[in-house]
Design an enzyme around this catalytic site. Structure first.
Site, PDB file in Angstrom:
ATOM      1  N   LYS A  38       1.068  -1.190  -0.322  1.00  0.00           N
ATOM      2  CA  LYS A  38      -0.039   0.145  -0.337  1.00  0.00           C
ATOM      3  C   LYS A  38       0.752   0.983  -0.160  1.00  0.00           C
ATOM      4  CE  LYS A  38      -4.231   0.950   0.137  1.00  0.00           C
ATOM      5  NZ  LYS A  38      -5.775  -0.170   0.132  1.00  0.00           N
TER       6      LYS A  38
ATOM      7  N   ASP B  30      -7.118   4.534  -4.165  1.00  0.00           N
ATOM      8  CA  ASP B  30      -7.484   3.853  -3.003  1.00  0.00           C
ATOM      9  C   ASP B  30      -8.385   5.581  -2.643  1.00  0.00           C
ATOM     10  OD1 ASP B  30      -7.395   2.574  -0.276  1.00  0.00           O
ATOM     11  OD2 ASP B  30      -7.362   4.157   0.259  1.00  0.00           O
TER      12      ASP B  30
HETATM   13  P1  NDP Z   1     -12.818   7.639  -2.863  1.00  0.00           P
HETATM   14  O1  NDP Z   1     -11.435   8.875  -2.355  1.00  0.00           O
HETATM   15  O2  NDP Z   1     -13.839   7.439  -3.884  1.00  0.00           O
HETATM   16  O3  NDP Z   1     -14.373   8.453  -1.760  1.00  0.00           O
HETATM   17  C1  NDP Z   1     -13.970   8.357  -0.303  1.00  0.00           C
HETATM   18  C2  NDP Z   1     -15.513   8.472   0.412  1.00  0.00           C
HETATM   19  O4  NDP Z   1     -15.564   8.457   2.228  1.00  0.00           O
HETATM   20  C3  NDP Z   1     -15.707  10.034   0.038  1.00  0.00           C
HETATM   21  O5  NDP Z   1     -17.443  10.028  -0.040  1.00  0.00           O
HETATM   22  C4  NDP Z   1     -15.327  10.672   0.921  1.00  0.00           C
HETATM   23  O6  NDP Z   1     -15.504  12.370   1.745  1.00  0.00           O
HETATM   24  C5  NDP Z   1     -15.333   9.677   2.024  1.00  0.00           C
HETATM   25  N1  NDP Z   1     -14.409  10.110   3.510  1.00  0.00           N
HETATM   26  C6  NDP Z   1     -12.460  10.173   3.297  1.00  0.00           C
HETATM   27  N2  NDP Z   1     -12.603  10.216   4.359  1.00  0.00           N
HETATM   28  C7  NDP Z   1     -13.545  10.209   4.994  1.00  0.00           C
HETATM   29  C8  NDP Z   1     -13.411  10.738   6.860  1.00  0.00           C
HETATM   30  N3  NDP Z   1     -12.454  10.669   7.295  1.00  0.00           N
HETATM   31  N4  NDP Z   1     -14.404  10.347   7.623  1.00  0.00           N
HETATM   32  C9  NDP Z   1     -15.800  10.643   6.823  1.00  0.00           C
HETATM   33  N5  NDP Z   1     -15.982  10.530   5.119  1.00  0.00           N
HETATM   34  C10 NDP Z   1     -14.181   9.742   4.476  1.00  0.00           C
HETATM   35  O7  NDP Z   1     -12.401   6.356  -2.290  1.00  0.00           O
HETATM   36  P2  NDP Z   1     -13.035   4.749  -2.191  1.00  0.00           P
HETATM   37  O8  NDP Z   1     -14.373   4.994  -2.518  1.00  0.00           O
HETATM   38  O9  NDP Z   1     -12.294   4.542  -3.307  1.00  0.00           O
HETATM   39  O10 NDP Z   1     -12.997   4.452  -0.578  1.00  0.00           O
HETATM   40  C11 NDP Z   1     -13.608   4.244   0.280  1.00  0.00           C
HETATM   41  C12 NDP Z   1     -13.252   3.364   0.785  1.00  0.00           C
HETATM   42  O11 NDP Z   1     -13.620   1.982   0.410  1.00  0.00           O
HETATM   43  C13 NDP Z   1     -11.948   2.927   1.539  1.00  0.00           C
HETATM   44  O12 NDP Z   1     -11.991   2.657   2.473  1.00  0.00           O
HETATM   45  C14 NDP Z   1     -10.568   2.319   0.988  1.00  0.00           C
HETATM   46  O13 NDP Z   1     -10.059   2.301   1.901  1.00  0.00           O
HETATM   47  C15 NDP Z   1     -11.914   1.812   0.797  1.00  0.00           C
HETATM   48  N6  NDP Z   1     -11.509   0.722  -0.638  1.00  0.00           N
HETATM   49  C16 NDP Z   1     -11.156   0.789  -1.582  1.00  0.00           C
HETATM   50  C17 NDP Z   1     -11.269   0.294  -2.753  1.00  0.00           C
HETATM   51  C18 NDP Z   1     -10.707   0.236  -4.495  1.00  0.00           C
HETATM   52  O14 NDP Z   1     -10.943   0.482  -5.466  1.00  0.00           O
HETATM   53  N7  NDP Z   1     -11.631   1.730  -4.627  1.00  0.00           N
HETATM   54  C19 NDP Z   1     -11.453  -1.481  -2.679  1.00  0.00           C
HETATM   55  C20 NDP Z   1     -10.956  -1.701  -1.775  1.00  0.00           C
HETATM   56  C21 NDP Z   1     -11.832  -0.770   0.037  1.00  0.00           C
HETATM   57  P3  NDP Z   1     -15.264  13.378   1.384  1.00  0.00           P
HETATM   58  O15 NDP Z   1     -14.695  14.003  -0.296  1.00  0.00           O
HETATM   59  O16 NDP Z   1     -15.480  14.898   1.570  1.00  0.00           O
HETATM   60  O17 NDP Z   1     -13.467  13.149   1.796  1.00  0.00           O
HETATM   61  O1  2IT Z   2      -8.372  -1.321  -0.386  1.00  0.00           O
HETATM   62  C1  2IT Z   2      -8.027  -1.818  -1.739  1.00  0.00           C
HETATM   63  O2  2IT Z   2      -8.107  -3.445  -1.610  1.00  0.00           O
HETATM   64  C2  2IT Z   2      -7.858  -0.947  -3.541  1.00  0.00           C
HETATM   65  N1  2IT Z   2      -7.962  -0.425  -2.464  1.00  0.00           N
HETATM   66  C3  2IT Z   2      -8.143  -1.704  -4.501  1.00  0.00           C
HETATM   67  C4  2IT Z   2      -6.571  -1.608  -4.533  1.00  0.00           C
HETATM   68  C5  2IT Z   2      -6.278  -2.678  -6.151  1.00  0.00           C
HETATM   69  O3  2IT Z   2      -4.537  -2.798  -6.138  1.00  0.00           O
HETATM   70  O4  2IT Z   2      -6.977  -2.457  -6.484  1.00  0.00           O
END
Ligand code: NDP
Ligand code: 2IT
Length: 443
Positions: A125, A165
């Protein structure tokens, strides 16, 4: 003191400033107690000591120039945690809260998640404390180019393959990939989450959210329940949340909330996803704008989303967004299942409370593994210089998520904790990595 407790004790002493990493490690190590008791070879080979210490931690300065001509400095990170079963694989997070504790917890989780996918990918990561909010396109590009100018020497299609992420989506991956290609003169799958025109995979954008619902569906079916007609409380409004919402609706659920870091919306008619996509994907506005499109909806500033009555809760925003008091509210209001879309969104106390109250609970390393799984499929397509159509890739994702549920459910049964999918995921993820480490000699 057992081997596991002793190792946990050492971790606490040696990583005092890393609460998130300690939280993730505590959960995994506690789940492994029955495995360690049954297999003395893991203790003899020091597997827990080796697994909790990253192979490598890289930290670097990222210098860039903002639109006012001012020089700005951020910190860049990449933690290469474990490559026993494949190249390091895991996303990059751009958020002001990023530090080694956050990146290590995410990298550690990624080892077991990636193992559960059944695909050949190790755990890593990275990211930066850079805040993309309010930055111009030019500033984002300049930052990404500078970040990659250092990172490129540490990654590669067979070495370490970053993706997105929080704060890193298609636009950022494009700028990062462009700089990687320029520096290495190679068009290889060294990053995933790319756009379709230059080597991305169909379904990658949707994969984490879709996968979450496929796993939830498998968990509910195994417990004689279904998604159809259920009320969902979903947090976040980013990549994961949007496509989780879409699939929940397609499968007959009604999603009534979404959130961002400023507040949350409640729409009793069900979230209008086209409005969310317009606000978040096209205009990059705050979620509070939703009520100007949907006047019957309500916007609440700050926290409180988990007080909304629902059948199913899907935390899809960030770590520790669902605490013990929130869990108590959800249980009081009749929740039947919780599935984590985010990484470690539920505190340990809240997780234990759900389990003690017999709420079906799917841990993120199983339920959000669809994103990295399709990333691994993107790597496969890049390697054979080919691309699969949407339905084929979506079917593969569905099978991977069903297989993950089978694995975690079977492991939980085999080690005497049936229905405890947290332990099941930690055990099943661990066994494959530990055996690969044993086979490869001391490293
Ligand atoms: P994005 O940046 O697309 O969206 C993040 C969302 O979470 C936004 O709505 C953001 O609001 C909110 N957020 C972020 N930080 C905070 C905080 N401190 N308090 C409250 N809300 C918050 O990220 P993703 O959707 O990609 O990721 C979301 C989660 O999923 C994370 O935990 C990530 O690690 C996990 N994840 C992502 C994957 C992926 O493929 N993208 C795969 C597996 C897990 P704001 O815009 O106001 O910051
Ligand atoms: O938390 C996760 O699994 C991710 N942000 C996606 C990682 C990836 O390599 O696609």
């Amino acid at each position: 003191m057992t081997y596991m407790v002793n190792q946990l004790d050492n971790l606490m002493k040696n990583n005092t400033n890393e609460p998130e990493f300690l939280q993730a490690a505590t959960e995994v190590l506690q789940s492994l107690e029955p495995v360690i008791a049954r297999h003395a070879q893991y203790r003899k080979s020091g597997i827990l000591e080796r697994l909790t210490e990253p192979d490598r931690q890289i930290k670097f300065r990222v210098s860039w120039i903002d639109d006012q001509g001012k020089i700005r400095i951020n910190r860049g990170y990449r933690v290469q945690f474990n490559n026993a079963i494949g190249p390091y694989k895991g996303g990059l997070r751009f958020h002001p809260t990023v530090n080694f504790s956050i990146i290590k917890f995410l990298g550690f989780e990624q080892i077991f998640k990636n193992s559960l996918t059944g695909l050949p990918i190790g755990g890593g990561k990275g990211g930066s404390d850079f805040d993309p909010k309010g930055k111009s396109d030019r500033e984002i590009m300049t930052f990404c180019q500078s970040f990659m100018t250092e990172l490129h020497r540490h990654i590669g299609a067979d070495t370490d393959v970053p993706a997105g992420d929080i704060g890193v989506g298609g636009r950022e991956i494009g700028y990062l990939f462009g700089q990687y290609k320029r520096l290495c003169n190679q068009h290889t799958g060294a990053l995933t989450g790319k756009s379709l025109s230059y080597g991305g995979s169909l379904v990658r954008k949707e994969s984490t959210g879709f996968g979450l619902l496929y796993l939830l569906d498998a968990m509910l079916k195994a417990n004689n329940k279904s998604i159809d007609g259920k009320i969902f409380v979903l947090s976040g409004s980013g990549n994961v949340a949007i496509y989780a919402c879409q699939k929940a609706q397609e499968m007959g659920g009604k999603v009534v909330t979404m959130s961002d870091s400023s507040g949350w919306i409640y729409d009793s008619d069900g979230i209008h996803l086209e409005v969310i996509k317009e606000i978040k994907e096209v205009k990059q506005q705050r979620l509070s704008e939703y009520i100007s499109y949907r006047p019957n909806a309500v916007y609440h500033e700050g926290k409180g989303i988990w007080s909304t009555p629902c059948d199913i809760a899907l935390p899809c925003a960030t770590q520790n967004e669902l605490q013990l008091d929130d869990a108590k509210e959800l249980v009081k209001n009749g929740v039947i299942a919780v599935a984590e879309g985010a990484n470690m969104p539920t505190s340990l106390e809240a997780t234990h409370y759900f389990q003690a109250n017999h709420i079906l609970f799917a841990p993120g390393k199983a339920s959000n593994a669809g994103g990295v799984a399709v990333s691994a499929l993107e790597m496969a397509q890049n390697s054979i210089r080919y691309s699969w159509e949407f339905n084929k890739t979506d079917l593969k994702l569905k099978k991977i998520m069903n297989d993950i549920f089978e694995k975690i459910s079977e492991s939980a049964k085999e080690y005497g904790v049936p229905g405890n999918y947290v332990d099941g995921a930690n055990i099943a993820g661990f066994l494959k990595v530990a055996d690969a480490m044993m086979a490869q000699g001391l490293f």
